[in-house]
Design a protein around this motif. Structure first.
Motif, PDB file in Angstrom:
ATOM      1  N   MET A  78       0.845  -1.180   0.000  1.00 44.38           N
ATOM      2  CA  MET A  78       0.000   0.000   0.000  1.00 44.38           C
ATOM      3  C   MET A  78       0.886   1.237   0.000  1.00 44.38           C
ATOM      4  SD  MET A  78      -3.237   0.483   2.581  1.00 44.38           S
ATOM      5  CE  MET A  78      -4.181  -0.999   2.359  1.00 44.38           C
ATOM      6  N   ASP A  79       0.592   2.173  -0.877  1.00 44.46           N
ATOM      7  CA  ASP A  79       1.408   3.376  -0.922  1.00 44.46           C
ATOM      8  C   ASP A  79       1.030   4.329   0.214  1.00 44.46           C
ATOM      9  OD1 ASP A  79      -0.885   4.742  -1.710  1.00 44.46           O
ATOM     10  OD2 ASP A  79      -0.300   4.879  -3.799  1.00 44.46           O
ATOM     11  N   SER A  80       1.849   5.338   0.418  1.00 42.38           N
ATOM     12  CA  SER A  80       1.652   6.225   1.571  1.00 42.38           C
ATOM     13  C   SER A  80       0.340   7.003   1.501  1.00 42.38           C
ATOM     14  CB  SER A  80       2.829   7.177   1.737  1.00 42.38           C
ATOM     15  OG  SER A  80       2.912   8.060   0.640  1.00 42.38           O
ATOM     16  N   ALA A  81      -0.111   7.352   0.302  1.00 42.39           N
ATOM     17  CA  ALA A  81      -1.391   8.067   0.174  1.00 42.39           C
ATOM     18  C   ALA A  81      -2.546   7.180   0.603  1.00 42.39           C
ATOM     19  CB  ALA A  81      -1.594   8.543  -1.259  1.00 42.39           C
ATOM     20  N   SER A  82      -2.483   5.902   0.255  1.00 45.24           N
ATOM     21  CA  SER A  82      -3.526   4.954   0.654  1.00 45.24           C
ATOM     22  C   SER A  82      -3.522   4.743   2.163  1.00 45.24           C
ATOM     23  CB  SER A  82      -3.335   3.612  -0.052  1.00 45.24           C
ATOM     24  OG  SER A  82      -3.565   3.729  -1.427  1.00 45.24           O
ATOM     25  N   VAL A  83      -2.328   4.641   2.722  1.00 47.14           N
ATOM     26  CA  VAL A  83      -2.212   4.471   4.171  1.00 47.14           C
ATOM     27  C   VAL A  83      -2.766   5.701   4.879  1.00 47.14           C
ATOM     28  CG1 VAL A  83      -0.570   4.264   6.092  1.00 47.14           C
ATOM     29  CG2 VAL A  83      -0.264   2.878   4.036  1.00 47.14           C
ATOM     30  N   HIS A  84      -2.441   6.883   4.369  1.00 44.43           N
ATOM     31  CA  HIS A  84      -2.935   8.120   4.971  1.00 44.43           C
ATOM     32  C   HIS A  84      -4.461   8.192   4.893  1.00 44.43           C
ATOM     33  CE1 HIS A  84      -3.109  12.250   6.277  1.00 44.43           C
ATOM     34  NE2 HIS A  84      -3.799  12.553   5.187  1.00 44.43           N
ATOM     35  N   LYS A  85      -5.036   7.865   3.755  1.00 44.44           N
ATOM     36  CA  LYS A  85      -6.489   7.899   3.584  1.00 44.44           C
ATOM     37  C   LYS A  85      -7.153   6.903   4.530  1.00 44.44           C
ATOM     38  CE  LYS A  85      -8.713   9.772   0.827  1.00 44.44           C
ATOM     39  NZ  LYS A  85      -9.373  11.076   0.874  1.00 44.44           N
ATOM     40  N   ARG A  86      -6.582   5.707   4.624  1.00 40.77           N
ATOM     41  CA  ARG A  86      -7.119   4.668   5.513  1.00 40.77           C
ATOM     42  C   ARG A  86      -7.098   5.162   6.967  1.00 40.77           C
ATOM     43  NH1 ARG A  86      -8.016  -0.804   6.142  1.00 40.77           N
ATOM     44  NH2 ARG A  86      -6.914  -1.828   7.806  1.00 40.77           N
ATOM     45  N   GLU A  87      -5.988   5.743   7.383  1.00 45.09           N
ATOM     46  CA  GLU A  87      -5.883   6.260   8.750  1.00 45.09           C
ATOM     47  C   GLU A  87      -6.871   7.400   8.983  1.00 45.09           C
ATOM     48  OE1 GLU A  87      -1.756   7.296   9.142  1.00 45.09           O
ATOM     49  OE2 GLU A  87      -1.212   5.264   9.770  1.00 45.09           O
ATOM     50  N   SER A  88      -7.055   8.263   8.002  1.00 47.50           N
ATOM     51  CA  SER A  88      -8.020   9.362   8.128  1.00 47.50           C
ATOM     52  C   SER A  88      -9.429   8.827   8.343  1.00 47.50           C
ATOM     53  CB  SER A  88      -8.008  10.239   6.873  1.00 47.50           C
ATOM     54  OG  SER A  88      -6.798  10.901   6.750  1.00 47.50           O
ATOM     55  N   ILE A  89      -9.762   7.789   7.611  1.00 47.88           N
ATOM     56  CA  ILE A  89     -11.083   7.178   7.775  1.00 47.88           C
ATOM     57  C   ILE A  89     -11.232   6.607   9.175  1.00 47.88           C
ATOM     58  CG2 ILE A  89     -12.596   5.311   6.981  1.00 47.88           C
ATOM     59  CD1 ILE A  89     -11.352   5.778   4.145  1.00 47.88           C
ATOM     60  N   ILE A  90     -10.210   5.918   9.644  1.00 48.96           N
ATOM     61  CA  ILE A  90     -10.255   5.337  10.998  1.00 48.96           C
ATOM     62  C   ILE A  90     -10.392   6.435  12.050  1.00 48.96           C
ATOM     63  CG2 ILE A  90      -8.906   4.087  12.744  1.00 48.96           C
ATOM     64  CD1 ILE A  90      -7.741   2.424  10.373  1.00 48.96           C
ATOM     65  N   PHE A  91      -9.583   7.485  11.957  1.00 49.92           N
ATOM     66  CA  PHE A  91      -9.622   8.558  12.952  1.00 49.92           C
ATOM     67  C   PHE A  91     -10.963   9.288  12.948  1.00 49.92           C
ATOM     68  CE2 PHE A  91      -4.756   8.830  12.468  1.00 49.92           C
ATOM     69  CZ  PHE A  91      -4.584   7.840  13.414  1.00 49.92           C
ATOM     70  N   ASN A  92     -11.520   9.508  11.768  1.00 47.30           N
ATOM     71  CA  ASN A  92     -12.828  10.161  11.698  1.00 47.30           C
ATOM     72  C   ASN A  92     -13.929   9.262  12.234  1.00 47.30           C
ATOM     73  OD1 ASN A  92     -13.102  12.972  10.352  1.00 47.30           O
ATOM     74  ND2 ASN A  92     -11.348  11.987   9.393  1.00 47.30           N
ATOM     75  N   THR A  93     -13.793   7.973  12.033  1.00 45.33           N
ATOM     76  CA  THR A  93     -14.756   7.034  12.613  1.00 45.33           C
ATOM     77  C   THR A  93     -14.706   7.103  14.132  1.00 45.33           C
ATOM     78  OG1 THR A  93     -14.551   5.581  10.694  1.00 45.33           O
ATOM     79  CG2 THR A  93     -15.475   4.619  12.707  1.00 45.33           C
ATOM     80  N   ILE A  94     -13.512   7.207  14.680  1.00 44.89           N
ATOM     81  CA  ILE A  94     -13.358   7.345  16.129  1.00 44.89           C
ATOM     82  C   ILE A  94     -14.053   8.619  16.610  1.00 44.89           C
ATOM     83  CG2 ILE A  94     -11.681   7.739  17.996  1.00 44.89           C
ATOM     84  CD1 ILE A  94      -9.762   5.863  16.345  1.00 44.89           C
ATOM     85  N   ASP A  95     -13.900   9.710  15.869  1.00 39.80           N
ATOM     86  CA  ASP A  95     -14.575  10.962  16.232  1.00 39.80           C
ATOM     87  C   ASP A  95     -16.094  10.794  16.233  1.00 39.80           C
ATOM     88  OD1 ASP A  95     -12.156  12.271  16.513  1.00 39.80           O
ATOM     89  OD2 ASP A  95     -12.238  13.201  14.525  1.00 39.80           O
ATOM     90  N   VAL A  96     -16.618  10.121  15.219  1.00 41.73           N
ATOM     91  CA  VAL A  96     -18.068   9.893  15.145  1.00 41.73           C
ATOM     92  C   VAL A  96     -18.523   9.031  16.321  1.00 41.73           C
ATOM     93  CG1 VAL A  96     -19.930   8.849  13.790  1.00 41.73           C
ATOM     94  CG2 VAL A  96     -18.175  10.203  12.646  1.00 41.73           C
ATOM     95  N   ILE A  97     -17.757   8.013  16.654  1.00 41.49           N
ATOM     96  CA  ILE A  97     -18.097   7.158  17.798  1.00 41.49           C
ATOM     97  C   ILE A  97     -18.110   7.986  19.074  1.00 41.49           C
ATOM     98  CG2 ILE A  97     -17.277   5.260  19.261  1.00 41.49           C
ATOM     99  CD1 ILE A  97     -16.223   3.934  16.660  1.00 41.49           C
ATOM    100  N   ASN A  98     -17.107   8.843  19.258  1.00 44.36           N
ATOM    101  CA  ASN A  98     -17.049   9.682  20.466  1.00 44.36           C
ATOM    102  C   ASN A  98     -18.237  10.624  20.576  1.00 44.36           C
ATOM    103  OD1 ASN A  98     -14.675   8.642  21.541  1.00 44.36           O
ATOM    104  ND2 ASN A  98     -13.392  10.070  20.417  1.00 44.36           N
ATOM    105  N   GLU A  99     -18.682  11.151  19.447  1.00 43.55           N
ATOM    106  CA  GLU A  99     -19.768  12.126  19.462  1.00 43.55           C
ATOM    107  C   GLU A  99     -21.161  11.487  19.474  1.00 43.55           C
ATOM    108  OE1 GLU A  99     -19.220  14.963  16.306  1.00 43.55           O
ATOM    109  OE2 GLU A  99     -17.112  15.189  16.806  1.00 43.55           O
ATOM    110  N   CYS A 100     -21.318  10.391  18.753  1.00 41.63           N
ATOM    111  CA  CYS A 100     -22.663   9.832  18.548  1.00 41.63           C
ATOM    112  C   CYS A 100     -22.885   8.479  19.210  1.00 41.63           C
ATOM    113  CB  CYS A 100     -22.935   9.690  17.058  1.00 41.63           C
ATOM    114  SG  CYS A 100     -22.731  11.205  16.124  1.00 41.63           S
TER     115      CYS A 100
END
Length: 64
Positions: A1-23
């Motif tokens: 996996m290239d670095s852009a894919s890894v970054h996008k994957r991590e962004s999705i995970i981190f934003n999911t964590i934010d949604v879990i924390n809020e909702c």
């Protein structure tokens, strides 16, 4: 996996964590995560074929 894919994957995970924390875990939706990232829901499914795969990735992140 290239670095852009890894970054996008991590962004999705981190934003999911934010949604879990809020909702709460029961209110998490891929639609909401995608909206917050400004991407399509299909992009999430490119990295995580099913919603449960995304939630498993969140659990894996916390287990490290």
């Amino acid at each position: 996996m290239d670095s852009a894919s890894v970054h996008k994957r991590e962004s999705i995970i981190f934003n999911t964590i934010d949604v879990i924390n809020e909702c709460g875990i029961h209110s998490v939706s891929t639609k909401e995560v995608a909206k917050r990232l400004g991407i399509s829901e299909g992009t999430i499914f490119k990295y995580f074929p099913k919603k449960k795969d995304l939630l498993y990735a969140v659990l894996e992140y916390f287990s490290k």
